[in-house]
Design an enzyme around this catalytic site. Structure first.
Site, PDB file in Angstrom:
ATOM      1  N   ASN A   1       1.017  -1.275   0.297  1.00 26.71           N
ATOM      2  CA  ASN A   1      -0.403   0.075  -0.034  1.00 26.71           C
ATOM      3  C   ASN A   1       0.474   1.166  -0.220  1.00 26.71           C
ATOM      4  O   ASN A   1       0.531   1.993   0.083  1.00 26.71           O
ATOM      5  CB  ASN A   1      -0.777   0.182   1.268  1.00 26.71           C
ATOM      6  CG  ASN A   1      -2.087  -1.200   0.896  1.00 26.71           C
ATOM      7  OD1 ASN A   1      -2.958  -1.536   0.274  1.00 26.71           O
ATOM      8  ND2 ASN A   1      -1.867  -1.826   2.038  1.00 26.71           N
ATOM      9  N   TYR A   2       1.706   1.075   0.648  1.00 26.87           N
ATOM     10  CA  TYR A   2       2.341   2.152   0.793  1.00 26.87           C
ATOM     11  C   TYR A   2       4.201   2.588  -0.054  1.00 26.87           C
ATOM     12  O   TYR A   2       3.926   3.903  -0.430  1.00 26.87           O
ATOM     13  CB  TYR A   2       2.832   3.054   2.619  1.00 26.87           C
ATOM     14  CG  TYR A   2       1.424   3.191   3.050  1.00 26.87           C
ATOM     15  CD1 TYR A   2       1.178   3.869   2.960  1.00 26.87           C
ATOM     16  CD2 TYR A   2       1.439   1.723   3.727  1.00 26.87           C
ATOM     17  CE1 TYR A   2      -0.173   3.819   3.086  1.00 26.87           C
ATOM     18  CE2 TYR A   2      -0.090   1.961   4.497  1.00 26.87           C
ATOM     19  CZ  TYR A   2      -0.706   3.095   4.470  1.00 26.87           C
ATOM     20  OH  TYR A   2      -1.755   3.556   5.227  1.00 26.87           O
ATOM     21  N   ILE A   3       4.775   1.518   0.037  1.00 27.44           N
ATOM     22  CA  ILE A   3       5.557   1.473  -1.501  1.00 27.44           C
ATOM     23  C   ILE A   3       5.940   1.487  -2.810  1.00 27.44           C
ATOM     24  O   ILE A   3       5.085   0.646  -2.837  1.00 27.44           O
ATOM     25  CB  ILE A   3       7.306   0.854  -0.521  1.00 27.44           C
ATOM     26  CG1 ILE A   3       7.160   1.179   0.494  1.00 27.44           C
ATOM     27  CG2 ILE A   3       8.045   0.330  -1.467  1.00 27.44           C
ATOM     28  CD1 ILE A   3       7.551  -0.528   0.980  1.00 27.44           C
TER      29      ILE A   3
END
EC number: 5.6.2.1
Length: 778
Positions: free
Chosen positions: A735-737
Site C-alpha cells: 500500500n505505501y511503497i
C-alpha cells in the site's frame, strides 16, 4: 470487495529527518509567554463544512459518548460541479486503440509501444457474461496509453456487465443426535437459532470463545435470534449453563474427515467449487474482460475483530439479495437473483467503480464488490496514487518551512494545525478521526487524547495508545522543542484524561490545509510519500554485493525501516517458535552433514588435519545427543515419505480399478532405510562415517562448499525471520511503497522479482514490473 487495512496508527519515529523541520527555539521552564493570544477558555465551536476526500472518509458513524469535536472554520471549500469533470471524460471505442504516448514510461528508455487491437464486442442480448479465461484480454496494457487522454473525470466507464454476486449456501441442520444442552438437558432449537449456536460450538476451544466479551456479545445475539424464531420451549437465562460439547465434537469429526480426504477427493471438490464460482470471477468493462475482486457475499458467523474489539462475538447476519444493490450498464442483462428473491436495487452509476453493495450489521457500514487488485481499474488507481505522492517532492520543502513557522502562531488553531502536520510528516501518523463507543479505540493524530501523550523535558514525548489492529503502541521519541512546548500547552488545565489534545482541528481541516499546497494532497498521501522516500533512501545505501539471499535480507531490512515508520506491527504468530525451531534443526542437519564430509576427508588423507587444522577445527562441535537426534529425524522422515508414496500410488490404483499395494510391496525401500539406520548407529559409536567408493578429497570439498552456502542462506533466513517477527512487511509493500522502487531494486541488484513480490503482488503491480528499469527514481 474492499478490505480495509487503513485503520492503523503510525507513530514510529523516522530514523533521521531533514533539519528543515527542526525549530531553533529552546526549551524554557516558564512558557506562559509562549501561549497563543487566541488561547482562552474552551468555547463552543462550529463544525467544518469541508468534505473529506473519498478515500479518507471511513464508512462508520463518527459519534461517540463524548461531545463531538467542533472546529472553528473561516472559509468553506466549494465542491466542484460534476459537469466540469464530466466534460473531461472520453468516449471509448471498442474497435482500435491508437498508438499512444507512454505515460508510465521507463526513465532511461524513451520508447513507445503499440496497444493491441480491441476487437471484442459484447452483445446486449447476451444471457450472461462469458466465462472465457481472462488471459484473452490481458493484452490491454493501460500503462502504455496516455493517461491524460484516458481522462480523470467523474465518468469511470461506458459499459459494465457482470453476473452479480455469489451467496453462501443455505444452512443445513445438524444431525438429530447433535444437540445444544442447557442445564444438562438437550434443547430442540429452531434452525435459525441452531445455526448461531453452531457458530460458537465450532470454535469452542479457541481463544475467542474463551473471551468474556465475545461470550457476552454472542449470548445476547443468540437470545435475540431465539426470540425472533419463537423460542425453543426452554427458558435460557445463563450462558454458563449452556453446553456446546456435543456440537464441538460433531464439528471436530467433520474437520478430521476433511483432513483424511484423499487427494483425488480434494481435487474433485476444488474443481466443483471453481466451476460454481466461474461465472462470477469476471466481468466486462467497456467490452474488455476484467477480473472481479471478492465476489462472494460474506457468510453468516460470529464477528471476531482484531485486538480488543468491543463487538467481538456479535452475530454477522446472513445477507439476502433484497439487501444487495447491483451496479451495471443500462443495456446489460440484469443477473437472476436466487430463486424466490429479488435484488434490493439496480443502479446504472458510471461515476463509481463498484459492482455490488450491501450494508453489514456489525458496524452498520457498506460493503462493496469491486474490481480485482490486478484489474486495469485498480492498477490505474494505484498508479495515480503513487504519482500524486511523487509530486509532493516539489512541495515538501515549502510545506515544512511553513508549518515550522506556524508552530509559533498567535492563533491556537494554527498552532495545533502546524503541530499535527509535524507529527504526520515526521512520525507518519494518520490524520485520525473520532471513534464510536462500539468501535475499537484506535487512535490517529487528530484523535490523540490527553492520556495518550506523556511529556519528558526537555523534548521527549512518550506515545502510549492502541495502534493498528488494536495492538498497543508504546514509544519514546524526541521532537522539535517548539512542538514539545505546544504539546505542553495543549495538555494544560482544565484538560484532563479523556479530552482531545487537538480540539481546534479535525482530519478534514488538516487535509484542507495540505490541499492549499497541492491538489489531492492529504495526510494519507504524505504517509505514502514518506514511506516511498524512506525506501528510496534505504536502497541508495545498500551495497550491490553478496549472494541473492544476502541482497534479499538487505532489502527486507530497508522494508522493515518503512514498516516501523508506518507502525505496521503484528503479534508474534503462535507458530513462530515452531518455525524457528525447524530452521534451527535444518541448520544443525547441514552442519552435521558438513562435519561428516570432513571426517570422510580425514579418513582418506589423515595428514590434512595437521596441515590445515583450522579447516577441521569444527569436527567436534556437535555433541552426541544432537547427532543422535539428527539420525532419528532423517530415518523417521524417510519412513513417512515411503508410506505417503504408497498411499498416493494406492489412490491412483483405486481409481484405475487395479489391486492395491501393501507394505510388502515396498519392502526393498523399507529394508534400505533399516540398513541406513544401522549404519548411523555404528557411525555414532565409532565416530567414523563410511566413505563411498568413488569419493575423493576434491569431490568432498566441493560438497562441503555447497553445504556452506546453504548454511549461510538458512542463517540469513533465520535472522530475517527473527527480525520481522513483530513487524509486517507486506502492508507497506502493498500500500505505501511505490512498487517501481522494488522493481528497480530487482533489476539493479539482479534479484529475481519472485524473491521480492508474491504472485499476488506480481499480478497487482504488473504495470510497475513492465515500466520501471534499474535507474528509476521515486
Amino acid at each position: 470487495m474492499n478490505s480495509s487495512d487503513e485503520e492503523d496508527i503510525a507513530l514510529s519515529r523516522l530514523a533521521k529527518k531533514s533539519s528543515s523541520i527542526t525549530s531553533a527555539s529552546t526549551y524554557e521552564d516558564d512558557e506562559d509567554d509562549d501561549i497563543p493570544l487566541a488561547k482562552k477558555s474552551r468555547k463552543k465551536r462550529v463544525e467544518s463544512d469541508y468534505e473529506e476526500d473519498e478515500d479518507e472518509v471511513p464508512l462508520k458513524k463518527l459519534s461517540n459518548g463524548r461531545a463531538k469535536k467542533q472546529v472553528k472554520t473561516e472559509t468553506k471549500v466549494k465542491k466542484e460541479p460534476k459537469s466540469a469533470n464530466k466534460s473531461k471524460s472520453t468516449s471509448k471505442k471498442d474497435t482500435k486503440v491508437k498508438k499512444e504516448k507512454t505515460t508510465v514510461k521507463k526513465e532511461s528508455k524513451a520508447t513507445s509501444t503499440k496497444v493491441k487491437e480491441e476487437s471484442k464486442t459484447q452483445s446486449d442480448s447476451q444471457a450472461s457474461v462469458k466465462s472465457e479465461t481472462p488471459e484473452e484480454d490481458q493484452g490491454y496494457k493501460w500503462w502504455e496509453v496516455n493517461q491524460e487522454e484516458e481522462g480523470d473525470g467523474y465518468i469511470k466507464w461506458q459499459t459494465l456487465e457482470h453476473n452479480g454476486v455469489m451467496f453462501p449456501p443455505p444452512y443445513e441442520p445438524l444431525p438429530s443426535h447433535v444437540k445444544l444442552y442447557y442445564n444438562n438437558k438437550p434443547v430442540n432449537l429452531p434452525p435459525e437459532a441452531e445455526e448461531v449456536a453452531g457458530f460458537y460450538g465450532a470454535m469452542l476451544e479457541t481463544d475467542h470463545a474463551k473471551n468474556p466479551v465475545f461470550q457476552k456479545n454472542f449470548f445476547n445475539d443468540f437470545l435475540e435470534v431465539l426470540k425472533e424464531c419463537g423460542g425453543c420451549g426452554v427458558e435460557i437465562k445463563k450462558f454458563e449453563k449452556l453446553d456446546f460439547s456435543k456440537m464441538y465434537a460433531h464439528f471436530e469429526k467433520l474437520r478430521e474427515e476433511k483432513k483424511a480426504m484423499s487427494r483425488e477427493e480434494k481435487k474433485r471438490i476444488k474443481e466443483e467449487k471453481e466451476k460454481e464460482e466461474e461465472p462470477y470471477r469476471t466481468c466486462y468493462l467497456n467490452g474488455r474482460k476484467e477480473l472481479v475482486g471478492n465476489f462472494r457475499i460474506e457468510p453468516p458467523g460470529l464477528f471476531r475483530g482484531r485486538g480488543a474489539h468491543p463487538k467481538t462475538g456479535k452475530l454477522k447476519r446472513r445477507v439476502v439479495s433484497e439487501q444487495v444493490t447491483l451496479n451495471l450498464g443500462k443495456d446489460a442483462k440484469i443477473p437472476e437473483p436466487p430463486a424466490g428473491h429479488q435484488w434490493g436495487e439496480i443502479r446504472h452509476d458510471n461515476e463509481v467503480t463498484w459492482l455490488a453493495m450491501w450494508k453489514e450489521n456489525i458496524s452498520d457500514s457498506l460493503k462493496y464488490v469491486r474490481f480485482a487488485n490486478n484489474s486495469s481499474v485498480k492498477g490505474q488507481s494505484d498508479f495515480k496514487k503513487f504519482e500524486t505522492a511523487r509530486k509532493l517532492r516539489d512541495h515538501v520543502d515549502s510545506i515544512r518551512k511553513d508549518y515550522t513557522k506556524m508552530l509559533k502562531s498567535e492563533k491556537m488553531q494554527d498552532r495545533q494545525m502546524a503541530t499535527a502536520m509535524y507529527l504526520i510528516d515526521v512520525f507518519a501518523l494518520r490524520a485520525g478521526g473520532e471513534k464510536g463507543e462500539d468501535e475499537a479505540d484506535t487512535v490517529g493524530c487528530c484523535s490523540l487524547r490527553y492520556e495518550h501523550v506523556t511529556l519528558k523535558p526537555p523534548n521527549k514525548v512518550i506515545f502510549d495508545l492502541l495502534g493498528k489492529d488494536s495492538i498497543r503502541f508504546y514509544q519514546e521519541v524526541e521532537v522539535d522543542k517548539q512542538v514539545f512546548k505546544n504539546l505542553r500547552i495543549f495538555k494544560k488545565s482544565p484538560k484532563q484524561p479523556g479530552d482531545d489534545l487537538f480540539d481546534r482541528i479535525n482530519p478534514s481541516l488538516v487535509n484542507r490545509q495540505l490541499q492549499n499546497y497541492m491538489k489531492g494532497l492529504t495526510a494519507k498521501v504524505f504517509r505514502t510519500y514518506n514511506a516511498s522516500k524512506t525506501m528510496q533512501d534505504q536502497i541508495d545505501i545498500i551495497e550491490n554485493e553478496g549472494t541473492v539471499a544476502e541482497k534479499v535480507a538487505k532489502f527486507n531490512a530497508a522494508n522493515r525501516t518503512v514498516a516501523i515508520l508506518c507502525n505496521h506491527q503484528r503479534t508474534v504468530s503462535k507458530t513462530h517458535g515452531d518455525s524457528v525451531q525447524r530452521i534451527n534443526d535444518k541448520l544443525k542437519k547441514f552442519m552435521w552433514q558438513k562435519i561428516r564430509l570432513k571426517k570422510m576427508i580425514l579418513q582418506l588423507e589423515p595428514k590434512l588435519k595437521k596441515k590445515d587444522s583450522k579447516y577441521f577445527e569444527e569436527i567436534d562441535d556437535l555433541i552426541k545427543e544432537d547427532i543422535e537426534h539428527i539420525h532419528h529425524t532423517i530415518i523417521k522422515r524417510q519412513r513417512e515419505q515411503a508410506k505417503k508414496k504408497l498411499e498416493r500410488d494406492n489412490e491412483k490404483l483405486k481409481l484405475e480399478g487395479k489391486p492395491l499395494l501393501t507394505e510388502s510391496d515396498i519392502k526393498d525401500k523399507l529394508d534400505k532405510i533399516d540398513e541406513l539406520e544401522k549404519e548411523y548407529q555404528k557411525e555414532l559409536k565409532t565416530g567414523k562415517p563410511i566413505v563411498t567408493k568413488n569419493a575423493t578429497v576434491e569431490k568432498l570439498k566441493q560438497q562441503i562448499e555447497t553445504l556452506e552456502n546453504r548454511i549461510l542462506n538458512v542463517s540469513i533466513q533465520l535472522k530475517d525471520k527473527e527480525d520481522n517477527s513483530e513487524v509486517s512487511l507486506g502492508t507497506s509493500k502493498m500500500n505505501y511503497i511505490d512498487p517501481r522502487l522494488i522493481v528497480m531494486f530487482s533489476k539493479k541488484f539482479d534479484v529475481p522479482i519472485e524473491k521480492l513480490f508474491t504472485k499476488t503482488l506480481r499480478e497487482k503491480f504488473i504495470w510497475a514490473i513492465e515500466s520501471a528499469d534499474e535507474n528509476w527514481r521515486f
